[in-house]
Design a protein around this motif. Structure first.
Motif, mmCIF file in Angstrom:
data_model
loop_
_atom_site.group_PDB
_atom_site.id
_atom_site.type_symbol
_atom_site.label_atom_id
_atom_site.label_comp_id
_atom_site.label_asym_id
_atom_site.label_seq_id
_atom_site.Cartn_x
_atom_site.Cartn_y
_atom_site.Cartn_z
ATOM 1 N N PHE A 186 26.723 29.618 122.928
ATOM 2 C CA PHE A 186 27.946 29.568 122.819
ATOM 3 C C PHE A 186 28.603 27.975 123.313
ATOM 4 N N ARG A 187 30.023 27.819 122.720
ATOM 5 C CA ARG A 187 29.509 26.780 122.146
ATOM 6 C C ARG A 187 29.564 25.742 123.921
ATOM 7 N N SER A 188 29.909 24.937 124.450
ATOM 8 C CA SER A 188 29.647 24.148 125.657
ATOM 9 C C SER A 188 30.926 24.196 126.715
ATOM 10 N N GLY A 189 31.015 24.739 127.945
ATOM 11 C CA GLY A 189 31.487 25.217 128.784
ATOM 12 C C GLY A 189 31.126 26.247 129.150
ATOM 13 N N CYS A 190 30.019 27.217 128.649
ATOM 14 C CA CYS A 190 29.350 29.122 128.743
ATOM 15 C C CYS A 190 28.336 28.890 129.780
ATOM 16 N N GLY A 191 28.163 29.408 130.628
ATOM 17 C CA GLY A 191 27.367 29.538 132.254
ATOM 18 C C GLY A 191 26.209 29.610 131.627
ATOM 19 N N TYR A 192 26.090 30.276 130.616
ATOM 20 C CA TYR A 192 24.145 30.583 130.884
ATOM 21 C C TYR A 192 23.677 29.669 129.751
ATOM 22 N N ARG A 193 24.094 28.802 128.963
ATOM 23 C CA ARG A 193 24.575 28.102 127.961
ATOM 24 C C ARG A 193 23.758 26.782 129.013
ATOM 25 N N ALA A 194 24.421 26.225 130.088
ATOM 26 C CA ALA A 194 24.801 25.189 131.191
ATOM 27 C C ALA A 194 23.581 25.770 131.904
ATOM 28 N N ARG A 195 22.728 26.893 132.103
ATOM 29 C CA ARG A 195 22.023 27.593 133.256
ATOM 30 C C ARG A 195 20.346 27.307 132.543
ATOM 31 N N LEU A 196 20.448 27.511 131.162
ATOM 32 C CA LEU A 196 19.489 27.203 130.315
ATOM 33 C C LEU A 196 18.649 25.547 130.594
ATOM 34 N N VAL A 197 19.805 25.052 130.031
ATOM 35 C CA VAL A 197 19.689 23.830 129.590
ATOM 36 C C VAL A 197 18.731 23.286 131.052
ATOM 37 N N ARG A 203 12.166 21.638 134.213
ATOM 38 C CA ARG A 203 10.453 21.810 134.050
ATOM 39 C C ARG A 203 10.819 20.379 132.515
ATOM 40 N N GLY A 204 11.443 19.699 132.684
ATOM 41 C CA GLY A 204 10.879 18.067 131.460
ATOM 42 C C GLY A 204 11.051 18.652 129.996
ATOM 43 N N VAL A 205 11.887 19.243 129.944
ATOM 44 C CA VAL A 205 11.821 19.449 128.636
ATOM 45 C C VAL A 205 13.839 19.343 128.253
ATOM 46 N N GLU A 206 13.583 18.315 127.329
ATOM 47 C CA GLU A 206 14.869 18.020 126.754
ATOM 48 C C GLU A 206 14.331 19.230 124.891
ATOM 49 N N PRO A 207 16.046 19.311 125.601
ATOM 50 C CA PRO A 207 16.347 20.448 123.729
ATOM 51 C C PRO A 207 16.212 19.730 122.569
ATOM 52 N N THR A 208 15.417 20.138 121.978
ATOM 53 C CA THR A 208 15.410 19.569 120.102
ATOM 54 C C THR A 208 16.507 19.604 119.187
ATOM 55 N N LYS A 209 16.986 20.797 119.488
ATOM 56 C CA LYS A 209 18.010 21.637 118.861
ATOM 57 C C LYS A 209 18.841 22.541 119.490
ATOM 58 N N ILE A 210 19.959 22.495 119.305
ATOM 59 C CA ILE A 210 21.122 23.468 120.047
ATOM 60 C C ILE A 210 21.927 23.327 119.089
ATOM 61 N N VAL A 229 15.979 30.369 120.454
ATOM 62 C CA VAL A 229 16.200 31.255 121.878
ATOM 63 C C VAL A 229 16.730 31.211 122.673
ATOM 64 N N THR A 230 17.342 32.336 123.732
ATOM 65 C CA THR A 230 18.365 32.349 124.094
ATOM 66 C C THR A 230 18.330 32.905 125.563
#
Length: 293
Positions: A186-197, A203-210, A229-230
């Protein structure tokens, strides 16, 4: 200054023009213009910048808007305070994130018991829903918790397991492979998105594409198609899990549990409609606890 002046002022501020505000309020346009001018004269300041595209609030206008929102909200509370608490009526505007799987059961239970309440539901992401509650635009909201704010009361609804999901056939086979796939969120401000990032960064991983998508249904469909994935509560994907169209991945315990809470303003008057809504939530929790015991 009259309450009606503030209602007219707020309508112009929200609509961005006198003509649109007049139509919304079913007033004559000249009346709206005159009332705004009288209000500016009384306060000895300009409340709006006038331009060809409409009207925009000045700094003083924004200041008055903050006061008017509070005053009008209090006036609504005064009117609601005299409702029949046993058989409440009137509006109740509730917000929710899209991933509350038990929400239909709660709303159905409430509507059956209190059909005279005009219950409306707005969807959004946690951060924006919190702001809507703080700005008196929502009576309450279901959001990802916990929420730490001095002006907000939170009631725990459920705690759920979060899982990372991907396409089953032909999709990633390991967490490492998932880490390199686009994140469907979902757009910025989503709790699940923040948790995933947050988890990926640990783990030292920077998302390549959101990729931001508008609804949970769209996100799940895109995951099942192999686009990315989500991260979602396990309860929301029971059908897809049963069908075998997606693969589930467990994530570390520090990130795997999410709580859904119902929030409302601490200083808000508890109307009959809200009081019964909170009772419905407590009843739901008790019944859920009994059924899982």
């Amino acid at each position: 200054m009259e309450i009606s002046d503030l209602r007219i002022f707020q309508a112009v501020a929200e609509c961005g023009s006198v003509s649109k505000a007049a139509k919304t309020l079913s007033y004559v346009q000249s009346n709206v213009t005159a009332r705004i001018q009288q209000l500016e004269l009384k306060l000895d300041t300009e409340l709006f910048y006038r331009h060809r595209k409409g009207m925009t609030l000045t700094a003083d206008g924004k200041k008055l808007l903050a006061y008017s929102q509070k005053i009008l909200a209090m006036m609504e509370e005064v009117e609601c305070a005299f409702q029949n608490d046993e058989d409440p009526s009137g509006p109740l505007l509730v917000g929710s994130v899209e991933t509350v799987s038990c929400l239909p059961s709660i709303l159905s239970l409430y509507h059956k018991k209190y059909p005279r309440v005009d219950l409306s539901l707005m969807s959004g992401v946690t951060e924006h829903l919190i702001q809507d509650v703080l700005q008196y635009e929502l009576d309450g909201a279901f959001v990802s918790g916990p929420v730490q704010h001095p002006e907000i009361v939170q009631e725990l609804l459920i705690e759920e397991e979060l899982v990372l999901i991907a396409k089953a056939e032909g999709g990633p086979q390991t967490l490492e492979e998932c880490s390199s796939r686009p994140l469907l969120v979902f757009r910025s401000g989503c709790g699940y998105r923040a948790r995933l990032v947050q988890w990926l960064k640990s783990r030292g991983v920077e998302p390549t594409k959101i990729m931001e998508l508008g609804t949970l249904e769209t996100i799940l469909a895109m995951v099942a198609s192999g686009l990315g994935v989500t991260l979602v509560p396990r309860a929301t994907i029971s059908r897809l899990e049963h069908e075998g169209s997606i693969r589930l991945f467990s994530i570390p315990a520090d990130y795997a549990t999410v709580s859904t809470v119902f929030i409302y303003r601490r200083d808000s008057h508890t109307t009959g409609a809200m009081k019964r809504f909170l009772e419905t939530l407590h009843l739901f929790r008790q019944e859920r606890g009994a059924s899982t015991a």
